[in-house]
Design an enzyme around this catalytic site. Structure first.
Site, short mmCIF file in Angstrom:
data_model
loop_
_atom_site.label_atom_id
_atom_site.label_comp_id
_atom_site.label_asym_id
_atom_site.label_seq_id
_atom_site.Cartn_x
_atom_site.Cartn_y
_atom_site.Cartn_z
N GLU A 60 19.38 -35.83 -24.94
CA GLU A 60 18.11 -36.14 -25.74
C GLU A 60 17.51 -34.91 -25.97
O GLU A 60 17.73 -33.82 -25.38
CB GLU A 60 17.20 -37.01 -24.81
CG GLU A 60 17.89 -38.58 -24.29
CD GLU A 60 17.27 -38.92 -23.40
OE1 GLU A 60 16.03 -38.85 -23.15
OE2 GLU A 60 17.80 -39.84 -22.39
N LYS B 174 14.37 -32.40 -25.59
CA LYS B 174 13.17 -32.31 -24.81
C LYS B 174 11.93 -32.15 -25.59
O LYS B 174 11.80 -30.87 -26.02
CB LYS B 174 13.63 -30.94 -23.81
CG LYS B 174 12.64 -30.89 -22.94
CD LYS B 174 13.26 -29.91 -22.01
CE LYS B 174 12.37 -29.74 -20.55
NZ LYS B 174 10.85 -29.45 -20.80
N ASP C 93 8.29 -31.64 -26.58
CA ASP C 93 7.15 -30.69 -25.87
C ASP C 93 6.10 -31.07 -25.69
O ASP C 93 4.97 -30.87 -26.68
CB ASP C 93 7.30 -29.49 -26.61
CG ASP C 93 6.72 -28.40 -25.61
OD1 ASP C 93 6.45 -28.66 -24.53
OD2 ASP C 93 6.73 -27.00 -26.32
N TYR D 282 11.64 -42.31 -22.62
CA TYR D 282 12.78 -41.94 -22.28
C TYR D 282 13.23 -42.70 -20.96
O TYR D 282 14.34 -42.80 -20.65
CB TYR D 282 13.09 -40.68 -22.39
CG TYR D 282 12.03 -39.86 -21.34
CD1 TYR D 282 11.82 -39.81 -20.32
CD2 TYR D 282 11.26 -38.81 -22.43
CE1 TYR D 282 10.81 -39.22 -19.54
CE2 TYR D 282 10.18 -38.33 -21.82
CZ TYR D 282 10.15 -38.13 -20.51
OH TYR D 282 9.09 -37.48 -19.88
N LYS E 129 17.05 -25.29 -21.96
CA LYS E 129 16.08 -24.98 -22.54
C LYS E 129 16.40 -23.99 -23.72
O LYS E 129 17.19 -22.89 -23.35
CB LYS E 129 15.17 -24.09 -21.40
CG LYS E 129 14.49 -24.86 -20.28
CD LYS E 129 13.14 -25.47 -20.88
CE LYS E 129 11.95 -24.51 -20.31
NZ LYS E 129 10.78 -25.18 -20.34
N CYS F 76 -19.23 -3.90 -42.00
CA CYS F 76 -17.94 -4.74 -42.48
C CYS F 76 -17.11 -3.80 -43.14
O CYS F 76 -17.25 -2.81 -43.91
CB CYS F 76 -18.59 -5.68 -43.44
SG CYS F 76 -17.36 -6.11 -44.65
N CYS G 25 -17.19 -4.35 -47.28
CA CYS G 25 -18.34 -3.96 -47.96
C CYS G 25 -19.38 -2.82 -47.47
O CYS G 25 -20.30 -2.62 -48.03
CB CYS G 25 -19.12 -5.38 -48.69
SG CYS G 25 -19.98 -5.87 -46.83
N CYS H 218 -19.82 -10.75 -41.00
CA CYS H 218 -20.69 -9.70 -42.11
C CYS H 218 -21.73 -10.57 -42.75
O CYS H 218 -21.12 -11.89 -43.16
CB CYS H 218 -19.58 -9.53 -42.96
SG CYS H 218 -20.29 -8.93 -44.63
N CYS I 218 -20.32 -9.87 -50.07
CA CYS I 218 -19.16 -9.30 -49.72
C CYS I 218 -17.93 -9.87 -50.31
O CYS I 218 -17.70 -10.86 -50.48
CB CYS I 218 -19.16 -9.45 -48.11
SG CYS I 218 -17.47 -8.71 -47.61
S1 IVH Z 1 13.60 -37.00 -18.15
C1 IVH Z 1 13.07 -36.43 -13.46
N1 IVH Z 1 13.63 -36.92 -21.01
O1 IVH Z 1 10.48 -32.81 -19.62
C2 IVH Z 1 12.14 -36.27 -14.71
N2 IVH Z 1 12.11 -35.42 -19.93
O2 IVH Z 1 11.05 -30.89 -17.04
C3 IVH Z 1 13.17 -36.47 -15.97
N3 IVH Z 1 10.64 -34.25 -21.27
O3 IVH Z 1 8.27 -33.91 -17.19
C4 IVH Z 1 12.55 -36.51 -17.12
N4 IVH Z 1 11.64 -34.79 -23.04
O4 IVH Z 1 7.83 -34.38 -19.53
C5 IVH Z 1 13.03 -36.29 -19.83
N5 IVH Z 1 14.03 -36.68 -23.31
C6 IVH Z 1 13.40 -36.33 -22.10
C7 IVH Z 1 12.23 -35.42 -22.07
C8 IVH Z 1 11.63 -35.06 -20.89
C9 IVH Z 1 10.69 -34.19 -22.64
C10 IVH Z 1 9.70 -33.51 -20.32
C11 IVH Z 1 8.99 -34.58 -19.23
C12 IVH Z 1 9.38 -34.13 -17.95
C13 IVH Z 1 9.71 -32.61 -18.44
C14 IVH Z 1 10.99 -32.25 -17.22
#
Ligand code: IVH
Length: 694
Positions: A146, A148, A150, A256, A344, A436, A439, A454, A459
């Site tokens: 999946e 990740k 942010d 998720y 990561k 500035c 000018c 300024c 200006c």
């Molecule tokens: S599963 C046991 N799935 O990443 C925790 N986490 O470092 C399992 N995150 O705190 C989390 N996308 O906030 C999971 N598809 C995904 C995710 C995901 C983002 C974040 C989540 C978690 C952190 C894990």
């Protein structure tokens, strides 16, 4: 996704249709509503609204316009106000309207929300796979890969299908209860049709890049500090004490995990994701069931190179053993599961040297220091400059010219200096200039402000920025009036304020650098057509401090004309949503100044739009036509194209069907284009669309 502009609810044909269907007709033909009828009608409206919310926020395939949606919502709100006994916590009207609070209550999670171990490269991912294989004694297993996301993890509890409680991760054991705020997230269902009496979803609350960019623009216009990234903005939104702040930040929620009593409910992760999707949640579509680590690696590589194409930020891939029985056998360490890992992506940060610090002057006169860097490639993009924001930021970083620094580029955000990694041998201290740099005029730093400014309103740097802003795409949208042209127009004294733009002749433009006869004519024509831009854009173009795109829209919709706004006192101005004393003061101050009033009169004489029609457009060039937008257009975003189509009375939908009249396709258009071709629907490019709009 299109931006939802839902400030003013407008009556529509659709709600009339529903009234006729549901209202019982009395002998004289008028609607007579018995209590049962009202209740059934309210229920039907809610169903309809839920369906459209799902189409819009989850599937990104709206079937009705914003105005039609507003009309449904307005009708429901009115009925609930008239019949308070019919109010329910899962009504779509309950997304907003939660009361401000003083703090958050701490709540223990049903089971700990732990974190994940990281794999920073292919080798570490293969090590993880080897450990899994060993622990499972070589029995076959599969992975789910999946994205990740942010954002921030959020647990949401449902009881009898109704959203009951939302809890932030907190320290993993105990989080904060943010239910009212979570309700404002449109992709999070307030109610689901499911037989489970109680369940919990865990997922990520996030802000997409576009909403983030808009938020920062707005904040800049209001002289508030920028958020460093969408994640921080989302975190602030979720923990805001006033739910309307959360609502205005337009968060998304992508789950998720599906849990019952703190444990995985189904037998596999893949099934859980499918089940969540069927329940109406916004499950990320970019997921893969992988037969082995090679598949996983391919998925990781694919998304590392494609991450910029996504509307939201990701920072890696989460890899989970699919079978819940196998997950149980693999177990947990003290802080993370052994059955999952986060791959990561490398941080988009690189080291380089600060060669110099230059000071730029913005539209409001604010002096912004910018670092000139030795060119460095960060994630495939060469970076030569990074913003330093203001004097305090330079102090905070302890930065001197000549230092070696770590620079970060994230998504759409301007590169920034993260920290000094090594002091330069011949480092020089930087001082904000006392005059500035453009000018030579006085600069001041007001108490409580971070920026030096300024104060010379004439200006050239300020003027150039004002003209740039006025001509820019989201404002008066004068194509061809870019930085080089604006510099020349101001430097040669052809433009001394934005109204002068409308007095330019083709001859004035022709003589300028990089301007042939043809391009001069083109720019001139574009200037002329910009006279038709709607009032919110004109208002934004005036450059009134604190009045950005959103506030301009609200003001135009509330007051209906520029004269009404200019003539309103502070109290009246504050009747507009989101306009507080600071913004009202700024507007008053602007219209109080004689040179601004003169500017406004000259713009009126130039024929700019000063009135705002609050009624929906029925006529319009594209009335009755339905469009589908796909792929990346060369000059505008899909949202902008949709805005233009709708402004001309057309409709934009998400999927191609026999009812589609035109498909507008840009680069990398995929299945929608193929379907259009199959159904023989005419396909336009951006230029073709603009022709139709002319
Ligand atoms: S599963 C046991 N799935 O990443 C925790 N986490 O470092 C399992 N995150 O705190 C989390 N996308 O906030 C999971 N598809 C995904 C995710 C995901 C983002 C974040 C989540 C978690 C952190 C894990």
């Amino acid at each position: 996704m299109r931006t939802a502009r839902r400030y003013v609810a407008i009556g529509s044909a659709l709600s009339v249709t529903l009234n006729i269907i549901d209202g019982a007709s009395g002998p004289d033909g008028r609607n007579v509503k018995t209590p049962d009828r009202v209740k059934a009608h309210v229920e039907r409206l809610r169903e309809e609204i839920r369906r459209h919310e799902h189409l819009y926020y989850v599937l990104d395939q709206p079937e009705i316009t914003d105005a039609e949606f507003d009309a449904l919502m307005k009708e429901l709100k009115e009925l609930e106000a008239e019949h308070p006994e019919l109010a329910t916590p899962d009504s779509p009207t309950r997304r907003v309207g939660g009361k401000p609070r003083e703090g958050f209550v701490k709540v223990k999670h049903s089971s700990p929300m732990l974190s994940l171990d990281n794999a920073l490269n292919e080798g570490e991912l293969r090590d993880f796979d080897r450990r899994v294989a060993d622990l499972l004694a070589n029995e076959p297993y599969r992975y789910v890969a999946e994205l990740k996301l942010d954002g921030l993890s959020l647990a949401v509890h449902y009881r009898d299908g109704v959203l009951e409680q939302a809890i932030t991760r907190g320290d993993g054991e105990v989080g904060e209860e943010v239910t009212e705020n979570a309700r404002t997230i449109h992709s999070l269902p307030l109610r689901v049709e499911d037989r489970l009496p109680g369940f919990e979803v865990r997922g990520e609350a996030l802000m997409n890049k576009r909403a983030f960019a808009r938020l920062n623009e707005e904040r800049e216009a209001q002289e508030l500090s920028r958020f460093a990234n969408p994640r921080n903005a989302a975190a602030g939104a979720l923990r805001a004490l006033e739910p309307w702040v959360t609502a205005s930040r337009k968060l998304d929620y992508q789950p998720y995990f599906l849990l019952v009593d703190g444990r995985m409910h189904l037998d596999s992760q893949w099934e859980s994701l499918d089940a969540l999707q069927k329940m109406g949640f916004h499950v990320n579509r970019n997921r893969k069931l992988c037969g082995g680590i090679e598949d996983v690696l391919e998925f990781c590589q694919q998304w590392e190179s494609r991450r910029d194409t996504l509307a939201y930020e990701i920072d890696g891939v989460v890899v989970k053993v699919d079978s819940v029985a196998q997950q149980a056998r693999l177990g947990w360490t003290a802080k993370a599961p052994r059955w999952a890992i986060a791959f990561k992506f490398p941080a988009r940060q690189e080291e380089t040297d600060v060669e110099n610090i230059e000071v730029q002057v913005g539209r409001t006169g604010a002096l912004t220091p910018v670092a000139h860097l030795s060119p460095v490639s960060i994630g495939g993009v060469t970076v030569t400059r990074a913003t330093l924001h203001n004097e305090d930021e330079i102090k905070r970083l302890g930065l001197h010219i000549g230092d070696r620094v770590l620079v970060e580029r994230s998504g759409d955000v301007i590169p920034k200096v993260v920290r000094v990694v090594k002091e330069g041998q011949h480092r020089r201290e930087f001082h904000m200039p006392s005059r500035c740099p453009v000018c030579g005029g006085d600069v001041v730093r007001e108490p409580g402000e971070v920026a030096w400014r300024c104060i010379n309103t004439n200006c050239p740097a300020r003027l150039k920025e004002s003209v740039r802003h006025f001509a820019s795409r989201g404002v008066m949208d004068i194509d061809g009036m870019g930085d080089v042209l604006v510099d020349q127009l101001v430097d040669r004294g052809l433009v001394k304020n934005v109204a002068d733009v409308y007095e330019l002749r083709v001859e004035d433009l022709e003589g300028l650098e990089r301007m042939g006869e043809k391009s001069a004519k083109k720019v001139w024509t574009n200037i002329q057509s910009s006279r038709q831009r709607p009032l919110p854009r004109v208002l934004n173009g005036l450059g009134i401090p604190f009045v950005g795109e959103r506030t301009a829209q609200i003001l135009a919709e509330t007051f209906g004309s520029l004269d009404e706004i200019a003539g309103a006192d502070a109290e009246r101005l504050q009747e507009a949503e989101e306009v507080g004393p600071k913004v009202a003061d700024s507007i008053l101050h602007f219209f109080h100044e004689r040179h601004n009033r003169e500017l406004v009169e000259r713009l009126r004489a130039a024929g700019l739009v000063f009135r705002h029609d609050i009624k929906p457009k029925t006529g319009g060039k594209l009335a009755g036509l339905t469009f589908v937008l796909t792929g990346t257009l060369p000059a505008m975003t899909r949202e902008e194209a949709a805005e233009k189509i709708e402004a001309a009375g057309g409709k934009v939908t998400g999927s191609v069907s026999k009812k589609t009249n035109y498909v507008v396709a840009g680069a990398e258009a995929g299945s929608k284009l193929a379907k259009a071709e199959k159904l023989g629907i005419p396909v336009l490019d951006e230029a073709g669309l603009l022709d139709m709009l002319k």
